[in-house]
Design a protein around this motif. Structure first.
Motif, short mmCIF file in Angstrom:
data_model
loop_
_atom_site.label_atom_id
_atom_site.label_comp_id
_atom_site.label_asym_id
_atom_site.label_seq_id
_atom_site.Cartn_x
_atom_site.Cartn_y
_atom_site.Cartn_z
N GLY A 1 0.79 -1.22 0.00
CA GLY A 1 0.00 0.00 0.00
C GLY A 1 0.82 1.27 0.00
O GLY A 1 0.44 2.27 -0.63
N LYS A 2 1.96 1.27 0.68
CA LYS A 2 2.80 2.47 0.70
C LYS A 2 3.31 2.80 -0.69
O LYS A 2 3.35 3.96 -1.09
CB LYS A 2 3.97 2.30 1.69
N ILE B 1 0.49 4.40 -2.71
CA ILE B 1 0.32 5.82 -2.37
C ILE B 1 1.44 6.64 -3.01
O ILE B 1 1.19 7.73 -3.55
CB ILE B 1 0.31 6.02 -0.84
N TYR C 1 0.70 7.09 -6.62
CA TYR C 1 -0.34 8.11 -6.81
C TYR C 1 0.27 9.51 -6.68
O TYR C 1 0.02 10.39 -7.50
CB TYR C 1 -1.49 7.95 -5.81
N SER C 2 1.09 9.71 -5.65
CA SER C 2 1.66 11.05 -5.41
C SER C 2 2.61 11.47 -6.53
O SER C 2 2.83 12.66 -6.74
CB SER C 2 2.38 11.10 -4.06
N VAL D 1 -5.20 2.30 2.00
CA VAL D 1 -4.93 3.07 0.79
C VAL D 1 -6.18 3.85 0.39
O VAL D 1 -6.12 5.06 0.13
CB VAL D 1 -4.46 2.16 -0.36
N HIS E 1 -6.79 6.77 2.73
CA HIS E 1 -5.87 7.87 2.44
C HIS E 1 -6.31 8.63 1.19
O HIS E 1 -6.37 9.87 1.21
CB HIS E 1 -4.45 7.35 2.28
N LEU E 2 -6.60 7.92 0.13
CA LEU E 2 -7.02 8.57 -1.12
C LEU E 2 -8.33 9.35 -0.91
O LEU E 2 -8.49 10.45 -1.44
CB LEU E 2 -7.19 7.53 -2.24
N ALA F 1 -8.53 12.29 -3.68
CA ALA F 1 -7.75 11.87 -4.84
C ALA F 1 -8.64 11.70 -6.07
O ALA F 1 -9.81 11.35 -5.96
CB ALA F 1 -7.04 10.56 -4.54
#
Length: 121
Positions: free
Chosen positions: A36-37, A40, A43-44, A65, A68-69, A74
């Motif tokens: 998952g990290k 992310i 995505y960033s 995930v 967070h999004l 997001a």
């Protein structure tokens, strides 16, 4: 113009299975994430216009995930591909903004149907 796609799954075999199931005519740049990290991070870095996301992964699972999004509003289209078919899990991922849920093992015909349904084909 190619779409950036991240395939997030801790199983390399599962990531390859998703890659093989993608329609050949779909213009994409494929990026991988084994947890998952990494998803992310992709995505960033602008590498996840579309994200195929497993729920069970180390370091940060698919639910985290999605949370967070969701928190950062997001703009990625997330399609969950998981063996976790519990109704609670499916409802939770939709509440967190997933566009669709596909059960493993992945069926390429179902994947194409989902891609049409969310306007990607």
């Amino acid at each position: 113009m190619a779409i950036n796609v991240t395939i997030a799954d801790d199983s390399k075999m599962s990531r390859k299975s998703v890659m093989r199931a993608l329609p050949e005519r779909w213009d994409v740049n494929i990026h991988e994430a084994s947890n998952g990290k990494e998803a992310i991070l992709n995505y960033s870095q602008g590498l996840a216009d579309v994200m195929f996301l497993d729920l069970t992964m180390p370091e940060m699972d698919g639910f985290q995930v999605l949370e967070h999004l969701h928190q950062i509003d997001a703009k990625s289209i997330v399609i969950v591909i998981s063996a976790d078919i519990q109704p609670y899990s499916q409802e939770r991922v939709k509440q967190l903004g997933a566009a669709s849920f596909i059960q493993k093992p992945l069926d390429p015909t179902q994947l194409e149907h989902v891609l049409h349904g969310v306007g990607l084909l």
